[in-house]
Motif scaffolding. Sequence first.
Motif, PDB file in Angstrom:
ATOM      1  N   GLY A 234       0.815  -1.207   0.000  1.00 63.30           N
ATOM      2  CA  GLY A 234       0.000   0.000   0.000  1.00 63.30           C
ATOM      3  C   GLY A 234       0.849   1.257   0.000  1.00 63.30           C
ATOM      4  N   ILE A 235       0.269   2.350  -0.495  1.00 62.93           N
ATOM      5  CA  ILE A 235       0.944   3.648  -0.577  1.00 62.93           C
ATOM      6  C   ILE A 235      -0.058   4.718  -0.177  1.00 62.93           C
ATOM      7  N   ARG A 236       0.426   5.722   0.576  1.00 64.32           N
ATOM      8  CA  ARG A 236      -0.391   6.901   0.860  1.00 64.32           C
ATOM      9  C   ARG A 236       0.491   8.144   0.837  1.00 64.32           C
ATOM     10  N   GLY A 237      -0.082   9.241   0.350  1.00 59.60           N
ATOM     11  CA  GLY A 237       0.574  10.533   0.442  1.00 59.60           C
ATOM     12  C   GLY A 237       1.907  10.624  -0.271  1.00 59.60           C
ATOM     13  N   LEU A 238       1.996  10.103  -1.501  1.00 65.41           N
ATOM     14  CA  LEU A 238       3.230  10.179  -2.280  1.00 65.41           C
ATOM     15  C   LEU A 238       3.099  11.300  -3.302  1.00 65.41           C
ATOM     16  N   ALA A 239       4.127  12.153  -3.405  1.00 66.81           N
ATOM     17  CA  ALA A 239       4.079  13.277  -4.340  1.00 66.81           C
ATOM     18  C   ALA A 239       5.400  13.398  -5.083  1.00 66.81           C
ATOM     19  N   TYR A 240       5.293  13.686  -6.376  1.00 68.66           N
ATOM     20  CA  TYR A 240       6.471  13.940  -7.213  1.00 68.66           C
ATOM     21  C   TYR A 240       6.705  15.455  -7.245  1.00 68.66           C
ATOM     22  N   ALA A 241       7.877  15.875  -6.769  1.00 68.99           N
ATOM     23  CA  ALA A 241       8.150  17.301  -6.617  1.00 68.99           C
ATOM     24  C   ALA A 241       8.822  17.904  -7.839  1.00 68.99           C
ATOM     25  N   ALA A 242       9.726  17.164  -8.491  1.00 67.31           N
ATOM     26  CA  ALA A 242      10.475  17.682  -9.641  1.00 67.31           C
ATOM     27  C   ALA A 242      10.972  16.505 -10.461  1.00 67.31           C
ATOM     28  N   PRO A 243      11.191  16.705 -11.772  1.00 67.40           N
ATOM     29  CA  PRO A 243      11.715  15.608 -12.593  1.00 67.40           C
ATOM     30  C   PRO A 243      13.188  15.349 -12.310  1.00 67.40           C
ATOM     31  N   ALA A 244      13.608  14.120 -12.564  1.00 66.97           N
ATOM     32  CA  ALA A 244      15.022  13.740 -12.515  1.00 66.97           C
ATOM     33  C   ALA A 244      15.464  13.373 -13.926  1.00 66.97           C
ATOM     34  N   LEU A 245      16.728  13.632 -14.244  1.00 66.60           N
ATOM     35  CA  LEU A 245      17.244  13.485 -15.604  1.00 66.60           C
ATOM     36  C   LEU A 245      18.545  12.698 -15.605  1.00 66.60           C
ATOM     37  N   PRO A 246      18.950  12.170 -16.772  1.00 65.58           N
ATOM     38  CA  PRO A 246      20.281  11.551 -16.854  1.00 65.58           C
ATOM     39  C   PRO A 246      21.355  12.513 -16.333  1.00 65.58           C
ATOM     40  N   GLY A 247      22.237  11.979 -15.522  1.00 65.25           N
ATOM     41  CA  GLY A 247      23.249  12.789 -14.841  1.00 65.25           C
ATOM     42  C   GLY A 247      22.931  13.009 -13.386  1.00 65.25           C
ATOM     43  N   ASP A 248      21.640  12.874 -13.013  1.00 65.28           N
ATOM     44  CA  ASP A 248      21.265  13.003 -11.604  1.00 65.28           C
ATOM     45  C   ASP A 248      21.642  11.744 -10.829  1.00 65.28           C
ATOM     46  N   VAL A 249      22.003  11.919  -9.572  1.00 66.93           N
ATOM     47  CA  VAL A 249      22.180  10.804  -8.646  1.00 66.93           C
ATOM     48  C   VAL A 249      21.056  10.895  -7.616  1.00 66.93           C
ATOM     49  N   LEU A 250      20.142   9.952  -7.680  1.00 67.34           N
ATOM     50  CA  LEU A 250      19.031   9.918  -6.734  1.00 67.34           C
ATOM     51  C   LEU A 250      19.537   9.462  -5.367  1.00 67.34           C
ATOM     52  N   GLU A 251      19.132  10.160  -4.341  1.00 65.56           N
ATOM     53  CA  GLU A 251      19.489   9.806  -2.964  1.00 65.56           C
ATOM     54  C   GLU A 251      18.193   9.506  -2.212  1.00 65.56           C
ATOM     55  N   HIS A 252      17.946   8.225  -1.988  1.00 68.46           N
ATOM     56  CA  HIS A 252      16.728   7.785  -1.305  1.00 68.46           C
ATOM     57  C   HIS A 252      16.985   7.749   0.200  1.00 68.46           C
ATOM     58  N   ARG A 253      16.215   8.513   0.947  1.00 70.70           N
ATOM     59  CA  ARG A 253      16.288   8.512   2.411  1.00 70.70           C
ATOM     60  C   ARG A 253      15.041   7.826   2.944  1.00 70.70           C
ATOM     61  N   VAL A 254      15.227   6.651   3.531  1.00 70.51           N
ATOM     62  CA  VAL A 254      14.119   5.801   3.960  1.00 70.51           C
ATOM     63  C   VAL A 254      14.143   5.667   5.472  1.00 70.51           C
ATOM     64  N   GLU A 255      12.963   5.755   6.092  1.00 69.12           N
ATOM     65  CA  GLU A 255      12.844   5.573   7.538  1.00 69.12           C
ATOM     66  C   GLU A 255      11.737   4.569   7.838  1.00 69.12           C
ATOM     67  N   LEU A 256      12.006   3.708   8.823  1.00 66.19           N
ATOM     68  CA  LEU A 256      10.999   2.775   9.323  1.00 66.19           C
ATOM     69  C   LEU A 256      10.146   3.507  10.346  1.00 66.19           C
ATOM     70  N   ARG A 257       8.851   3.575  10.076  1.00 68.58           N
ATOM     71  CA  ARG A 257       7.939   4.265  10.997  1.00 68.58           C
ATOM     72  C   ARG A 257       7.364   3.309  12.032  1.00 68.58           C
ATOM     73  N   HIS A 258       7.017   2.097  11.598  1.00 75.67           N
ATOM     74  CA  HIS A 258       6.372   1.150  12.507  1.00 75.67           C
ATOM     75  C   HIS A 258       6.518  -0.249  11.932  1.00 75.67           C
ATOM     76  N   ARG A 259       6.642  -1.220  12.817  1.00 79.75           N
ATOM     77  CA  ARG A 259       6.709  -2.618  12.369  1.00 79.75           C
ATOM     78  C   ARG A 259       5.966  -3.495  13.356  1.00 79.75           C
ATOM     79  N   SER A 260       5.183  -4.436  12.811  1.00 79.61           N
ATOM     80  CA  SER A 260       4.479  -5.413  13.625  1.00 79.61           C
ATOM     81  C   SER A 260       4.487  -6.740  12.884  1.00 79.61           C
ATOM     82  N   GLY A 261       5.232  -7.718  13.405  1.00 80.41           N
ATOM     83  CA  GLY A 261       5.328  -9.013  12.740  1.00 80.41           C
ATOM     84  C   GLY A 261       5.913  -8.862  11.352  1.00 80.41           C
TER      85      GLY A 261
END
Length: 307
Positions: A234-261
Amino acid sequence: MFDAQDRPLQIDITPEGTRVTMRLAVERAARYMAGHYPGFPILPGVLLLDSVRQAAGRALDAELRLRRIDSARFARPLLPGDELTLTLLMTARADRQTEVRARGTRSDGRRAADLSVTLEPVAAGVRPPPAGRAPHPAGRGPLLDHSQVRARLRQRPPMLLLDTVQEFTPPDSLVATKAITGGEDCYQDMAEGSGTDAFAYPPALLLESFGQAVSLLWSLAELGPADEIPLMAGIRGLAYAAPALPGDVLEHRVELRHRSGGVGEFTGETRAAGRSILTVGSILVVSRRAAALLPTTPAPHPPEDGR
């Protein structure tokens, strides 16, 4: 990329909005299936989102892009041999954006996905801020290089969309990177003379790359058994802010909010050269054994009249 451009559409104008129906065959031989996953191919959920974008664009005779994913629920996998029926209900807004609610149904009649997205026209001449690459701290290498990333992910080219892990703070956060090049599989059919806008990295693949960073955090933090696969549910509240182009290095910052089992909720952001590319309110992940994803012989469905 998954191409839904030549599939027949049924378009109906209703009081609620424009209703569009499209059917798609899930083909084992397609390149994206070979890399997702080897040995037990599953249609990537992000390609369902892109199919919605393509169907809406054809119905409106316009080139559209994903602006937001308001919600998405992936209920069941789509396997080789399945036929997917996509039903869209589109509502135009005054700001030229289009709200779309979509349902994907498998050939056995069971629901595969429910999606709610906002699309916008691709505006000719719009350019992102100048791209650049932030300098890497002297003497500092990645925490995981590409060979180590590859060893932890089940995806394979052309659906392997991460390069390195730069930071990992157990068990809650991770920073992973993906360098975009002009040789990406998604650009292989690009027409000669295409302008900068045509090389905007597909939003569906941006999401897939972010999702693989989520999978790496799941793996490194040992949030589930090694023989299970974390799947985006599932996904909620995802927004694309600006385009990325060849030459860009994407930096994904991921955080765990909650985990159960075997269920985890993650949030985060993707940046490139200091600018925001993607913000993610919530991604829900469930852990499943690989063997449980393999197709089984379905039981016969009784006729609808009960006889």
